[in-house]
Write an enzyme that holds these catalytic residues in place. Structure first.
Site, PDB file in Angstrom:
ATOM      1  N   ASP A   1       0.864  -1.175   0.000  1.00  0.00           N
ATOM      2  CA  ASP A   1       0.000   0.000   0.000  1.00  0.00           C
ATOM      3  C   ASP A   1       0.911   1.238   0.000  1.00  0.00           C
ATOM      4  O   ASP A   1       2.145   1.142   0.096  1.00  0.00           O
ATOM      5  CB  ASP A   1      -0.978  -0.030   1.192  1.00  0.00           C
ATOM      6  CG  ASP A   1      -2.205   0.851   0.926  1.00  0.00           C
ATOM      7  OD1 ASP A   1      -2.132   1.738   0.044  1.00  0.00           O
ATOM      8  OD2 ASP A   1      -3.236   0.673   1.602  1.00  0.00           O
TER       9      ASP A   1
HETATM   10  C1  NOJ Z   1      -3.996   4.015   0.224  1.00  0.00           C
HETATM   11  C2  NOJ Z   1      -5.211   3.153   0.327  1.00  0.00           C
HETATM   12  O1  NOJ Z   1      -5.161   2.386   1.506  1.00  0.00           O
HETATM   13  C3  NOJ Z   1      -5.406   2.208  -0.838  1.00  0.00           C
HETATM   14  O2  NOJ Z   1      -6.682   1.634  -0.739  1.00  0.00           O
HETATM   15  C4  NOJ Z   1      -5.242   2.920  -2.138  1.00  0.00           C
HETATM   16  O3  NOJ Z   1      -5.392   2.008  -3.194  1.00  0.00           O
HETATM   17  C5  NOJ Z   1      -3.883   3.592  -2.183  1.00  0.00           C
HETATM   18  N1  NOJ Z   1      -3.777   4.537  -1.093  1.00  0.00           N
HETATM   19  C6  NOJ Z   1      -3.630   4.305  -3.498  1.00  0.00           C
HETATM   20  O4  NOJ Z   1      -4.415   5.420  -3.596  1.00  0.00           O
END
Ligand code: NOJ
Length: 740
Positions: A286
């Site tokens: 993530d």
């Molecule tokens: C953080 C989030 O937890 C995730 O769901 C998302 O895909 C990413 N950022 C990218 O934006």
């Protein structure tokens, strides 16, 4: 009529995924590419950046984007996300083709969570439809739109089982149940991974693997502490379904499991994902999660964070840049075997090959008419999805459906003339101008042609204490036969990092309801929110309560369809609604404990009920359904057998309507404590007035299996209580037996 087949609880160390997409041909192509790549080229493929993150360095005046473009030209980037459309996507792909020696196209990603330009209901709303196929279609539509903009990688579905409405990301989830989430996970992956028939395709990215939805106290990014039983019985089954459905990637979550943040956690990324499930796709971290290993306190330096992540099995580094900065050196020093880099890069290249990116790195800009035509179809789907997502929670005196003709309706509240908030929490590409507000929906349905008089007043803001608008609201209500109150949350109040400690209506909305209700007119409350709110007091003021979530572009039309009876509401809650925040987490799949609630010295509250306000699976219709007793072809089976249970469901009202027939079980005595109830199947049926349907559930021993003390999946002999009914707190029962 057969019920949905139950989904088997995830089993450790069992058969690998049936979906093996990485063919020998794909592997051969990937290996050929790999053999020509330098170590830096390879690590470049494992590196992903956020193109939308673009600060300008005040000293040099250089923008982040200029630096990134240079990195791309040097072949040091494998994936980019947050671009703004087809032209930009093509521009960056061109930079790759013109400047890099390997010419490996970028994998362009985006958070396409509940629609792209056509915004669909938030996932928690779509889950209320109890219709995975609907989610398949919305996911497919979203991928078609995003692929047309060069986005071949959608960061969806979000399949974190979520039990805490304080957590803002519950909006993105399918709710609290592992089986319902699993069925949506499968459908969503299948829908999201399209092949456009012209050589281009998309990859899904189920997330967040795993346990992110159990953040303590519902505070986003907070610590997670979960047992192996909860992990394997509740959290993992949806991911297993997603993998088996052929998901080409998966996103490792921010949280820790057993004290180790997931992108550095080999138990999750290797033991479970690769060894037990045979997952072939990309594991992406993530956002900045490698950097967060330092903040978590499990890595002392960037280098160590990169080392832990690659050794744990994380293929791609989202945005921290640690892989690019440190992996080549770590390999040269012998701390990281180059074999691991090769394995990760092979997976990334294989996905790019599978998606057709090498043949067609660019997207064609479609002619305006074709785009408009596609858009119109998706808009229709958005209305269908939104109608099915609505849950009728209360309808005293059958105040709903409303008449259109010769009636005077006051439409009051901050969510009425509002075309921004119904877009919901992940609508970066949505446009409020495309949204039909509730006021507009009501006007179009009942205003001009039907001749209803509509009196509108905002009443108050969503989240401010001011009561200046109350008088106008009361005036509008005085002129009306019935009042529709549009209440709820702004879109910024749910989603990532939007946790709340209150589950009440924000601002002066509660006071507005009380003031309007005091006039004594019939009140219909429509709640547009990104989470379950705890509004027991609302029942005293509103004859009808409609849970309308954030429904996307067709919000107003869909709600009007329900209010005026052009659509008979069929939504059922996929998450328990509490009476108050102190009960949270409250979910139906709970344990009995040694002292079930029964007064003093039992597991109860001295100041609140332990029961939910509305149970999981609950929702009303404009008609009524009756269930016969359950009949069984036999009531006992062997540990690998099955039996059939049937009920007859009759529409006893005078509207055609849909019912979600739900089947729950309880293992009465087991070697490990079991939930009081567990959903094992459901079926959505449609019945005309007076019509009956016989619904048969084939109960297989698999769906009665538990993980025992040794984490072995086993069906233990003994009694099981079965419920078939309309929600988790009601239903006909029967006892069945598993015999040795
Ligand atoms: C953080 C989030 O937890 C995730 O769901 C998302 O895909 C990413 N950022 C990218 O934006």
């Amino acid at each position: 009529m057969k019920m949905e087949q139950p989904v088997t609880t995830s089993a450790p160390a069992q058969a690998v995924s049936p979906r093996k997409w990485m063919t020998p041909d794909i592997v051969r192509q990937a290996e050929q590419l790999l053999s020509r790549m330098s170590l830096e080229d390879k690590v470049g493929q494992m590196t992903q950046y956020d193109w939308g993150f673009n600060p300008i360095n005040p000293e040099t005046g250089v923008s982040q984007r200029d630096l990134l473009l240079e990195e791309i030209r040097q072949g040091r980037v494998g994936s980019i996300f947050n671009l703004s459309g087809a032209e930009e996507a093509n521009e960056l792909q061109r930079a790759i083709q013109e400047h890099t020696s390997q010419q490996i196209p970028l994998l362009i990603g985006r958070d396409v969570i509940h629609g792209y330009k056509t915004v669909f209901p938030i996932p928690l709303a779509q889950a209320s439809a109890w219709n995975p196929d609907l989610a398949r279609r919305t996911a497919e539509a979203a991928s078609r739109e995003s692929l047309a903009d060069g986005v071949a990688w959608v960061f969806a579905p979000m399949i974190d089982v979520s039990r805490d409405p304080r957590w803002g990301r519950i909006a993105e989830s399918i709710g609290e149940d592992p089986l319902l989430t699993s069925q949506y996970a499968k459908a969503w992956v299948e829908g999201a991974q399209i092949d456009d028939g012209a050589g281009q395709a998309t990859a899904s990215c189920p997330k967040h693997f795993a346990g992110y939805g159990l953040a303590e106290a519902g505070r986003d990014y907070n610590t997670v502490d979960l047992s192996d039983h909860v992990l394997r019985e509740v959290i993992l089954p949806p991911f297993r379904e997603a993998v088996d459905a052929g998901a080409l990637s998966i996103m490792a979550s921010f949280n820790e499991v057993n004290g180790i943040p997931v992108c550095a956690n080999p138990y999750l990324l290797k033991t479970i994902l690769r060894d037990e499930w045979g997952f072939e796709g990309i594991v992406a971290s993530d956002y900045n999660a490698l950097q967060e290993l330092i903040v978590h306190g499990v890595a002392g330096s960037e280098e160590e964070a990169a080392e832990r992540s690659i050794l744990a099995g994380c293929d791609m580094d989202m945005h921290s840049g640690f892989y690019m900065r440190h992996l080549p050196k770590l390999v040269r020093e012998g701390r990281v075997p180059e074999r691991l880099i090769d394995e990760s890069v092979l997976r990334i290249l294989a996905v790019k090959i599978k998606l057709g990116l090498f043949e067609q790195p660019y997207v064609a800009i479609p002619p305006a008419e074709a785009a408009a035509e596609a858009r119109a179809t998706f808009t229709e789907l958005a209305r269908e999805a939104a109608r099915e997502s609505i849950v009728l929670l209360r309808n005293e005196g059958q105040v709903l459906p409303l008449r259109k003709e010769g009636v005077s309706i006051a439409v009051i509240g901050p969510l009425a003339d509002n075309s921004k908030d119904p877009l919901g929490c992940w609508a970066m590409d949505g446009n409020p101008a495309d949204v039909i507000s509730l006021l507009e929906g009501i006007r179009q349905a009942a205003g001009a042609e039907a001749g209803a008089a509509i009196h509108y007043a905002e009443g108050c803001a969503i989240d401010a204490d001011g009561e200046d608008g109350f008088e106008a609201a009361l005036e509008a209500a005085r002129q009306a036969d019935v009042v529709v109150l549009a209440l709820g949350e702004a879109l910024e109040m749910s989603g990532e990092s939007r946790s709340r400690t209150s589950l009440d209506l924000p601002g002066a909305q509660r006071k507005l309801v009380q003031a309007v209700a005091a006039l004594g007119k019939p009140v219909v409350a429509v709640v547009l929110s990104g989470r379950p709110l705890a509004l027991p007091w609302l029942q005293e003021h509103a004859a009808a309560i409609v849970q309308a979530w954030h429904l996307g572009v067709q919000s107003g039309h869909a709600i009007a369809d329900v209010l005026f009876g052009d659509y008979n509401p069929s939504g059922r809650l996929s998450v328990t609604f509490p009476h108050n925040v102190g009960q949270v987490p409250i979910y139906y799949y709970r344990k009995k404990t040694g002292r079930p609630p029964a007064g003093v010295y039992s597991s109860y509250y001295i100041d609140s009920t332990t029961e939910p306000l509305y149970p999981f699976g609950y929702g009303l219709s404009y008609t009524s359904f009756e269930y016969s007793s359950i009949t069984a072809d036999r009531t006992s089976m062997s540990a690998n057998g099955d039996l059939n249970l049937s009920v007859t469901v009759t529409n006893t009202g005078d509207h055609e309507g849909e019912e979600v027939v739900q089947c729950y079980i309880r293992d009465e005595v087991a070697s490990v404590t079991q939930p009081l109830k567990k959903l094992i199947g459901f079926r959505k049926i449609s019945l005309r007035p007076g019509e009956s349907a016989n619904v048969t559930l084939n109960v297989q021993s698999d769906s009665l299996a538990i993980l025992d003390q040794d984490m072995k999946l086993t069906t233990e002999p003994g009694d099981f209580t079965v419920w078939i009914g309309p929600n988790a707190s009601a239903g006909q029962t029967i006892t069945i037996k598993v015999v040795e």
